[in-house]
Write a protein that holds these residues in place. Structure first.
Motif, PDB file in Angstrom:
ATOM      1  N   ALA A 228     -13.355 -17.492  -1.513  1.00 55.77           N
ATOM      2  CA  ALA A 228     -12.209 -16.620  -1.116  1.00 55.77           C
ATOM      3  C   ALA A 228     -12.890 -14.824  -0.557  1.00 55.77           C
ATOM      4  O   ALA A 228     -12.217 -14.802   0.438  1.00 55.77           O
ATOM      5  CB  ALA A 228     -11.328 -16.234  -2.434  1.00 55.77           C
ATOM      6  N   LEU A 229     -13.807 -14.694  -1.188  1.00 58.27           N
ATOM      7  CA  LEU A 229     -14.304 -13.445  -0.898  1.00 58.27           C
ATOM      8  C   LEU A 229     -15.030 -13.482   0.547  1.00 58.27           C
ATOM      9  O   LEU A 229     -15.109 -12.295   1.263  1.00 58.27           O
ATOM     10  CB  LEU A 229     -15.361 -12.985  -1.832  1.00 58.27           C
ATOM     11  CG  LEU A 229     -14.829 -12.428  -3.218  1.00 58.27           C
ATOM     12  CD1 LEU A 229     -15.977 -12.125  -3.812  1.00 58.27           C
ATOM     13  CD2 LEU A 229     -13.768 -11.245  -2.828  1.00 58.27           C
ATOM     14  N   THR A 230     -15.358 -14.633   1.117  1.00 60.03           N
ATOM     15  CA  THR A 230     -15.868 -14.674   2.287  1.00 60.03           C
ATOM     16  C   THR A 230     -14.871 -15.431   3.477  1.00 60.03           C
ATOM     17  O   THR A 230     -15.335 -15.364   4.553  1.00 60.03           O
ATOM     18  CB  THR A 230     -17.161 -15.778   2.438  1.00 60.03           C
ATOM     19  OG1 THR A 230     -16.693 -16.924   1.935  1.00 60.03           O
ATOM     20  CG2 THR A 230     -18.349 -15.186   1.462  1.00 60.03           C
ATOM     21  N   ASN A 231     -13.610 -15.530   2.843  1.00 61.61           N
ATOM     22  CA  ASN A 231     -12.395 -15.936   3.760  1.00 61.61           C
ATOM     23  C   ASN A 231     -11.428 -15.253   3.567  1.00 61.61           C
ATOM     24  O   ASN A 231     -10.138 -15.983   3.646  1.00 61.61           O
ATOM     25  CB  ASN A 231     -12.392 -17.459   3.546  1.00 61.61           C
ATOM     26  CG  ASN A 231     -13.609 -18.367   4.154  1.00 61.61           C
ATOM     27  OD1 ASN A 231     -13.613 -18.627   5.341  1.00 61.61           O
ATOM     28  ND2 ASN A 231     -14.406 -18.551   3.236  1.00 61.61           N
ATOM     29  N   LEU A 232     -11.280 -13.895   3.390  1.00 61.85           N
ATOM     30  CA  LEU A 232     -10.123 -13.199   2.892  1.00 61.85           C
ATOM     31  C   LEU A 232      -9.085 -13.115   4.106  1.00 61.85           C
ATOM     32  O   LEU A 232      -7.960 -12.846   3.845  1.00 61.85           O
ATOM     33  CB  LEU A 232     -10.576 -11.826   2.511  1.00 61.85           C
ATOM     34  CG  LEU A 232     -11.079 -11.625   1.128  1.00 61.85           C
ATOM     35  CD1 LEU A 232     -11.484 -10.129   1.003  1.00 61.85           C
ATOM     36  CD2 LEU A 232      -9.905 -11.997   0.015  1.00 61.85           C
ATOM     37  N   ASP A 233      -9.755 -13.266   5.400  1.00 60.56           N
ATOM     38  CA  ASP A 233      -8.668 -13.332   6.645  1.00 60.56           C
ATOM     39  C   ASP A 233      -7.988 -14.705   6.698  1.00 60.56           C
ATOM     40  O   ASP A 233      -7.029 -14.657   7.499  1.00 60.56           O
ATOM     41  CB  ASP A 233      -9.499 -12.999   7.742  1.00 60.56           C
ATOM     42  CG  ASP A 233     -10.641 -14.175   8.161  1.00 60.56           C
ATOM     43  OD1 ASP A 233     -11.162 -14.706   7.043  1.00 60.56           O
ATOM     44  OD2 ASP A 233     -10.891 -14.239   9.168  1.00 60.56           O
TER      45      ASP A 233
END
Length: 330
Positions: A228-233
């Motif tokens: 999630a933190l690396t794909n928040l977009d």
């Protein structure tokens, strides 16, 4: 270089004060500094009568300041006291404490840690407001102060310019929240790193989690959180997060609630907000691009979430916290 005026914090202590609660206030605000190392706060400890004050440990403290420090303060913080003082045994203020509190200037921000909330309630400062206190004292608090909307299930509550927190550890959360409010995410996160504590626990998080699960390499939620933190977009679905942790949706949801007191969706929204706030502080990206980068999709959605969380718009937040700090390239 112009030296900015420091925010003035007064800590009101009484006999039986908990040294940890007094110390954590000083520690958090002492670590809040500009990038150049300039202190952003000045903290003074005071007592209704200056001099030796008993603590709940085997040593006293000597307090140099008296009630005049309350007139000086921009923020007043009242820690808990383990003593048979009038406020803690009857729900009423003693004459010296009442006289001291009367010297607080209108518009001053006031906060309590743990059962320091009893002092604020006895002074009438919490009437008609939402507040919290330590869960063990909730029943007594309700009995004495029925005009207060007590929520004993959260870490801290902000109700206008009056804030209350649940216990010693949540006092840390409250103080970091004040730093974040005053000077932004970066300053608060740096202070938290220096203190080796989590930079942010949401005030609505539960006070007591029955089966805490350590957050670390073997945590059930680690795979989901890392993804999630690396794909928040991206639009992050619950099923996708569960797949990243190789568990069922139900198991992942239970694990998030055990670790954070939040559902996976609530946790993701909090991370999106933190990322958006960081970009507002440290980049020149327009609001619609920040909304996309944080996963809110539209500027309207970001505005709604930021206003619900902080009561301000993205542009107002940026004006407040950017200051003169150079922005990162867009």
């Amino acid at each position: 270089m112009t030296t900015r005026a420091r925010h003035r914090v007064a800590v009101l202590v009484r006999d039986g004060v908990l040294p940890m609660e007094l110390g954590l206030v000083h520690q958090v605000f002492a670590e809040a500094k500009t990038p150049d190392g300039e202190a952003l706060y000045e903290v003074r400890t005071l007592a209704p009568v200056p001099g030796e004050v008993r603590t709940d440990a085997d040593f006293p403290i000597t307090v140099a300041h008296g009630p005049a420090a309350l007139e000086w303060a921009d923020t007043v913080i009242v820690p808990a006291s383990h003593s048979p003082a009038e406020t803690d045994s009857t729900g009423r203020l003693g004459p010296e404490l009442a006289a001291a509190l009367a010297r607080i200037r209108p518009g001053t921000r006031i906060a309590s840690i743990c059962t320091g909330s009893f002092v604020l309630a006895a002074a009438g400062l919490l009437d008609g407001r939402k507040a919290t206190t330590h869960w063990k004292s909730a029943a007594q608090f309700r009995a004495w102060f029925p005009a207060v909307d007590l929520d004993p299930n959260v870490l801290y509550v902000e109700s206008g310019d009056v804030l209350t927190s649940a216990g010693e550890a949540s006092g840390l959360d409250l103080c970091l929240h004040l730093v974040r409010r005053d000077h932004g995410v970066a300053v608060a996160n740096t202070a938290a790193r220096h203190l080796v504590v989590p930079p942010h626990r949401d005030g609505g998080q539960a006070q007591f989690i029955e089966r805490p699960v350590p957050v670390g390499p073997r945590s059930v939620t680690s795979g989901a959180r890392d993804w999630a933190l690396t794909n928040l977009d991206q639009p992050l679905t619950l099923a996708e997060l569960a797949e990243r942790s190789a568990v069922s949706v139900r198991t992942l949801t239970r694990a998030f609630r055990a670790e954070f007191g939040l559902s996976p969706g609530q946790w993701v929204t909090r991370q999106r907000l933190e990322h958006a706030r960081h970009l507002l502080e440290h980049s020149d990206l327009p609001v619609d691009r920040i909304a996309g980068a944080a996963g809110f999709g539209t500027a309207t959605s970001l505005r709604a979430h930021l206003h619900a969380s902080l009561g301000v718009s993205p542009s107002a937040y940026r004006r407040t916290f950017r200051g003169s700090e150079p922005a990162l390239p867009a």
